[in-house]
Design an enzyme around this catalytic site. Structure first.
Site, PDB file in Angstrom:
ATOM      1  N   HIS A   1       0.850  -1.199   0.000  1.00 28.39           N
ATOM      2  CA  HIS A   1       0.000   0.000   0.000  1.00 28.39           C
ATOM      3  C   HIS A   1       0.892   1.259   0.000  1.00 28.39           C
ATOM      4  O   HIS A   1       1.910   1.292   0.701  1.00 28.39           O
ATOM      5  CB  HIS A   1      -0.883  -0.023   1.255  1.00 28.39           C
ATOM      6  CG  HIS A   1      -2.112   0.831   1.132  1.00 28.39           C
ATOM      7  ND1 HIS A   1      -2.055   2.209   1.062  1.00 28.39           N
ATOM      8  CD2 HIS A   1      -3.415   0.492   1.057  1.00 28.39           C
ATOM      9  CE1 HIS A   1      -3.292   2.678   0.976  1.00 28.39           C
ATOM     10  NE2 HIS A   1      -4.125   1.679   0.948  1.00 28.39           N
TER      11      HIS A   1
ATOM     12  N   GLY B   1       0.418  -4.960   1.763  1.00 27.68           N
ATOM     13  CA  GLY B   1      -0.846  -5.166   1.047  1.00 27.68           C
ATOM     14  C   GLY B   1      -0.666  -5.823  -0.312  1.00 27.68           C
ATOM     15  O   GLY B   1      -1.604  -6.399  -0.860  1.00 27.68           O
TER      16      GLY B   1
ATOM     17  N   TYR C   1      -3.127  -4.973  10.154  1.00 28.23           N
ATOM     18  CA  TYR C   1      -3.337  -5.673   8.882  1.00 28.23           C
ATOM     19  C   TYR C   1      -4.844  -5.823   8.666  1.00 28.23           C
ATOM     20  O   TYR C   1      -5.606  -5.980   9.616  1.00 28.23           O
ATOM     21  CB  TYR C   1      -2.664  -7.051   8.923  1.00 28.23           C
ATOM     22  CG  TYR C   1      -2.525  -7.675   7.556  1.00 28.23           C
ATOM     23  CD1 TYR C   1      -3.100  -8.908   7.272  1.00 28.23           C
ATOM     24  CD2 TYR C   1      -1.836  -7.017   6.548  1.00 28.23           C
ATOM     25  CE1 TYR C   1      -2.979  -9.483   6.022  1.00 28.23           C
ATOM     26  CE2 TYR C   1      -1.715  -7.578   5.279  1.00 28.23           C
ATOM     27  CZ  TYR C   1      -2.286  -8.816   5.018  1.00 28.23           C
ATOM     28  OH  TYR C   1      -2.175  -9.373   3.771  1.00 28.23           O
TER      29      TYR C   1
HETATM   30  O1  YXS Z   1      12.521   8.567  -1.101  1.00 24.41           O
HETATM   31  P1  YXS Z   1      11.761   8.443  -2.386  1.00 24.41           P
HETATM   32  O2  YXS Z   1      10.813   9.573  -2.652  1.00 24.41           O
HETATM   33  O3  YXS Z   1      12.632   8.056  -3.549  1.00 24.41           O
HETATM   34  O4  YXS Z   1      10.749   7.162  -2.202  1.00 24.41           O
HETATM   35  C1  YXS Z   1      11.290   5.909  -1.881  1.00 24.41           C
HETATM   36  C2  YXS Z   1      10.333   5.262  -0.888  1.00 24.41           C
HETATM   37  O5  YXS Z   1       9.849   6.162   0.098  1.00 24.41           O
HETATM   38  C3  YXS Z   1       9.218   4.848  -1.814  1.00 24.41           C
HETATM   39  N1  YXS Z   1       8.426   3.753  -1.254  1.00 24.41           N
HETATM   40  C4  YXS Z   1       7.122   3.848  -0.968  1.00 24.41           C
HETATM   41  N2  YXS Z   1       6.263   4.883  -1.096  1.00 24.41           N
HETATM   42  C5  YXS Z   1       4.983   4.661  -0.695  1.00 24.41           C
HETATM   43  N3  YXS Z   1       4.536   3.494  -0.196  1.00 24.41           N
HETATM   44  C6  YXS Z   1       5.374   2.432  -0.063  1.00 24.41           C
HETATM   45  N4  YXS Z   1       4.901   1.274   0.403  1.00 24.41           N
HETATM   46  C7  YXS Z   1       6.733   2.595  -0.451  1.00 24.41           C
HETATM   47  N5  YXS Z   1       7.833   1.798  -0.432  1.00 24.41           N
HETATM   48  C8  YXS Z   1       8.845   2.529  -0.920  1.00 24.41           C
HETATM   49  O6  YXS Z   1       9.844   4.399  -3.006  1.00 24.41           O
HETATM   50  C9  YXS Z   1      11.132   5.050  -3.131  1.00 24.41           C
HETATM   51  C10 YXS Z   1      12.186   3.969  -3.239  1.00 24.41           C
HETATM   52  O7  YXS Z   1      12.184   3.294  -1.985  1.00 24.41           O
HETATM   53  P2  YXS Z   1      13.538   2.771  -1.352  1.00 24.41           P
HETATM   54  O8  YXS Z   1      14.586   3.816  -1.477  1.00 24.41           O
HETATM   55  O9  YXS Z   1      13.226   2.247   0.003  1.00 24.41           O
HETATM   56  O10 YXS Z   1      13.868   1.561  -2.358  1.00 24.41           O
HETATM   57  P3  YXS Z   1      14.670   0.234  -2.011  1.00 24.41           P
HETATM   58  O11 YXS Z   1      14.855  -0.447  -3.305  1.00 24.41           O
HETATM   59  O12 YXS Z   1      15.828   0.552  -1.150  1.00 24.41           O
HETATM   60  O13 YXS Z   1      13.686  -0.628  -1.106  1.00 24.41           O
HETATM   61  C11 YXS Z   1      12.496  -1.105  -1.682  1.00 24.41           C
HETATM   62  C12 YXS Z   1      11.618  -1.632  -0.520  1.00 24.41           C
HETATM   63  C13 YXS Z   1      10.244  -2.003  -1.089  1.00 24.41           C
HETATM   64  C14 YXS Z   1      12.300  -2.843   0.145  1.00 24.41           C
HETATM   65  C15 YXS Z   1      11.463  -0.486   0.529  1.00 24.41           C
HETATM   66  O14 YXS Z   1      11.041   0.695  -0.135  1.00 24.41           O
HETATM   67  C16 YXS Z   1      10.455  -0.826   1.591  1.00 24.41           C
HETATM   68  O15 YXS Z   1      10.717  -1.596   2.538  1.00 24.41           O
HETATM   69  N6  YXS Z   1       9.214  -0.234   1.430  1.00 24.41           N
HETATM   70  C17 YXS Z   1       8.149  -0.443   2.392  1.00 24.41           C
HETATM   71  C18 YXS Z   1       7.519  -1.828   2.219  1.00 24.41           C
HETATM   72  C19 YXS Z   1       6.342  -1.984   3.223  1.00 24.41           C
HETATM   73  O16 YXS Z   1       6.564  -2.107   4.426  1.00 24.41           O
HETATM   74  N7  YXS Z   1       5.134  -1.947   2.695  1.00 24.41           N
HETATM   75  C20 YXS Z   1       3.888  -2.021   3.498  1.00 24.41           C
HETATM   76  C21 YXS Z   1       3.077  -0.728   3.272  1.00 24.41           C
HETATM   77  S1  YXS Z   1       1.630  -0.706   4.357  1.00 24.41           S
HETATM   78  C22 YXS Z   1       0.597  -1.844   3.630  1.00 24.41           C
HETATM   79  O17 YXS Z   1       0.863  -2.402   2.581  1.00 24.41           O
HETATM   80  C23 YXS Z   1      -0.676  -2.216   4.341  1.00 24.41           C
HETATM   81  C24 YXS Z   1      -1.311  -1.061   5.080  1.00 24.41           C
HETATM   82  S2  YXS Z   1      -0.382  -3.542   5.437  1.00 24.41           S
HETATM   83  O18 YXS Z   1       0.809  -3.104   6.198  1.00 24.41           O
HETATM   84  O19 YXS Z   1      -1.531  -3.696   6.288  1.00 24.41           O
HETATM   85  O20 YXS Z   1      -0.114  -4.704   4.670  1.00 24.41           O
END
Ligand code: YXS
Length: 258
Positions: free
Chosen positions: A63, A107, A137
């Site tokens: 998400h 998500g 979640y």
């Molecule tokens: O700094 P900039 O502007 O370049 O942006 C960065 C990150 O902030 C952005 N980004 C996201 N933006 C919005 N929503 C996200 N979920 C998200 N994830 C990342 O993308 C740009 C590049 O990210 P960066 O520098 O971290 O890239 P990376 O290659 O080092 O790492 C990629 C990931 C995906 C491993 C890392 O970005 C990460 O861990 N992202 C968060 C993954 C996560 O925890 N997702 C859950 C979101 S909450 C959700 O899905 C539900 C509510 S629930 O939790 O209930 O399932």
């Protein structure tokens, strides 16, 4: 700019997430995927494949955190885009295959697991990270997990909130097959062709039967209210605000359990 690339090959609709850099599930992306599913239906389409671009390091970061509400509202209620998209996949009247290359987060796991079949590359990982973000979640996603995985494995994924290999999910029956990533598209194409050659009417009926039967969980009003109260405790909490703030400020969150 389109966030979903679409192509039909031999009655198989290929829908590719195309929202760099990490295919975050924004409202725009999820609404576009729902619209493409609504526009392209059987009998012209016999199978759908949802995928990321070839070579993707991240299938989807889950998400879009920037779009999570911070005003004490449940972030994933019935009409929220992710819940709507998941229902659109679950009720799509033909088999939907998730072809997963790269890491899957939050998500996006829910989106992948809402598909009828999951084929993953051997480098694919899945991470359920709400506990790292202080986010509850979503309820239907939790039920979907209970339908496909054992309780201890589910608790490991939700409590540890760290990437787990597709191979482990395959051993738990959550993923249909893990193949070398360079054979993933060929394997998926072959399966899709087999499915596309069978009866679309039987597919439609059996898919809906399985959906209705698997959702036939009696939930008393008291149980529902108890669950809602638990969820409100989380999304009304300081930890929820801290989780989102920390993510946006690119720092580790400091949770106090309230
Ligand atoms: O700094 P900039 O502007 O370049 O942006 C960065 C990150 O902030 C952005 N980004 C996201 N933006 C919005 N929503 C996200 N979920 C998200 N994830 C990342 O993308 C740009 C590049 O990210 P960066 O520098 O971290 O890239 P990376 O290659 O080092 O790492 C990629 C990931 C995906 C491993 C890392 O970005 C990460 O861990 N992202 C968060 C993954 C996560 O925890 N997702 C859950 C979101 S909450 C959700 O899905 C539900 C509510 S629930 O939790 O209930 O399932």
């Amino acid at each position: 700019m389109s966030l979903i690339e679409f192509e039909v090959r031999d009655a198989v609709a290929w829908m590719t997430l195309a929202s760099p850099p990490v295919n975050a599930l924004s409202t725009a992306l999820m609404d576009e995927l729902s619209a493409v599913l609504a526009e392209h239906r059987p009998p012209e389409i016999r199978v759908v494949v949802i995928r990321a671009a070839s070579g993707a390091r991240v299938f989807s970061a889950g998400h879009d955190v920037r779009e999570l509400p911070t005003n004490g509202r449940d972030p994933l209620t019935y009409n929220d885009p992710l819940r709507t998209l998941v229902r659109n996949v679950e009720t799509y009247p033909a088999p939907v295959i998730a072809m997963v290359e790269g890491s899957v987060w939050g998500g996006a796991c829910e989106l992948v697991l809402s598909c009828d079949l999951v084929f993953a590359g051997d480098t694919t990982t899945f991470a359920l990270t709400p506990a790292r973000l202080g986010v509850p979640y979503n309820l239907s996603g939790t039920l979907n997990l209970l339908k496909v995985a054992d309780m201890h494995f589910i608790k490991e994924m939700l409590f540890a909130a760290r990437p787990v290999s597709a191979t482990r999910l395959e051993s738990c029956g959550v993923v249909n097959a893990v193949v070398p990533v360079d054979r993933l598209e060929q394997t998926t194409t072959s399966l899709a062709a087999d499915i596309a050659s069978a009866s679309p009417l039987v597919h439609r009926i059996m898919k809906e039967e399985l959906r209705v039967l698997s959702n036939a969980h009696p939930l008393t009003p008291e149980a529902y209210e108890r669950i809602q109260a638990l969820r409100r405790e989380v999304y009304d909490s300081d930890d929820y605000q801290e989780g989102i703030r920390a993510f946006l400020e690119k720092r580790r969150p400091v949770f106090h359990g309230s």
